[in-house]
Design an enzyme around this catalytic site. Structure first.
Site, short mmCIF file in Angstrom:
data_model
loop_
_atom_site.label_atom_id
_atom_site.label_comp_id
_atom_site.label_asym_id
_atom_site.label_seq_id
_atom_site.Cartn_x
_atom_site.Cartn_y
_atom_site.Cartn_z
N CYS A 84 30.72 48.00 35.41
CA CYS A 84 30.59 49.07 34.41
C CYS A 84 29.39 48.78 33.49
CB CYS A 84 31.89 49.24 33.65
SG CYS A 84 32.01 50.82 32.77
N HIS A 192 36.28 49.47 37.89
CA HIS A 192 36.75 48.19 37.34
C HIS A 192 37.71 47.48 38.29
CE1 HIS A 192 35.30 48.43 33.10
NE2 HIS A 192 35.29 49.73 33.35
N GLU A 194 38.68 44.42 38.06
CA GLU A 194 39.54 43.52 37.27
C GLU A 194 40.75 44.24 36.68
OE1 GLU A 194 37.19 45.42 34.02
OE2 GLU A 194 36.90 44.95 36.14
#
Length: 223
Positions: A84, A192, A194
């Site tokens: 990002c 994302h 994560e």
């Protein structure tokens, strides 16, 4: 294996990123933006709003002292992952080609997004099948990827587009959600991974992505 996670003022995904890698049994280190030297096998530029995204996203972060260490890591052929805002920093710093514009609806977009794996001939997506559809969270206001025709042709011809949106949420040219450099050592994506590390929260496809870096570095670990 060591993972260095760079923290800029305004970064807000460093702890999620740390959690994801530690869940894989990897040693991590959060590196403050003023540190020029750090030892790592993989450097991660996490998501957030570095320096408040003043001027434009990543315009100030690219000048941070820690970026000297990132450039040195790149020169050595080390792996780098930008997520990002981290992807935006890689573009602003010239480590990846192209630029980011405001989403075409001029609004912040936060949702789970379907993506298509375009290329799996790289460490990051080696655990996926080509054209496989996956889902990851996105959360950005400036994720509208842009590049000129020459750059786009190069990205296509050299198999450097790794992920595409299905469907396109922000106007990104060619539906691009993620790319890599020619050496396939530097990766940037707007979604994302994560945030997709627990099945109880939706899916853990993000762990499958990050695991590719570990296998590339011949790491033995238990899940």
């Amino acid at each position: 294996m060591k993972v260095a996670i760079i923290r800029f003022p305004g970064t807000n995904c460093e702890f999620d990123t740390t959690y994801a890698f530690e869940k894989l049994g990897v040693k991590t280190q959060i590196v403050w933006h003023e540190e020029k030297e750090f030892d790592a096998d993989l450097v991660v530029l996490p998501g957030g709003f570095s320096y408040g995204d003043y001027l434009r996203c990543a315009a100030i972060a690219k000048l941070a002292p820690a970026m000297q260490g990132v450039f040195n890591h790149a020169k050595k052929g080390g792996y780098i992952l930008g997520i990002c805002n981290g992807f935006q920093i890689l573009l602003e710093s010239g480590l990846l080609k192209g630029a980011m514009k405001h989403n075409n609806n001029l609004s912040f977009i936060s949702k789970n997004q379907s993506l298509r794996v375009v290329s799996n001939d790289n460490a990051f997506l080696k655990n996926f099948k080509k054209d496989e559809i996956i889902n990851l969270p996105i959360a950005h206001g400036e994720g509208n990827y842009y590049a000129d025709e020459t750059t786009l042709k190069e990205l296509q011809d050299k198999d450097l587009i790794i992920l595409k949106y299905e469907p396109n949420p922000n106007g990104s040219v060619f539906d691009i959600a993620g790319i890599c450099d020619e050496n396939k050592k530097i990766f940037g994506l707007m979604p994302h991974p994560e945030r997709a590390c627990e099945k109880v929260l939706g899916n853990d496809v993000g762990l499958k992505m990050l695991k590719g870096f570990l296998l590339e570095n011949f790491i033995n670990f238990n899940f």
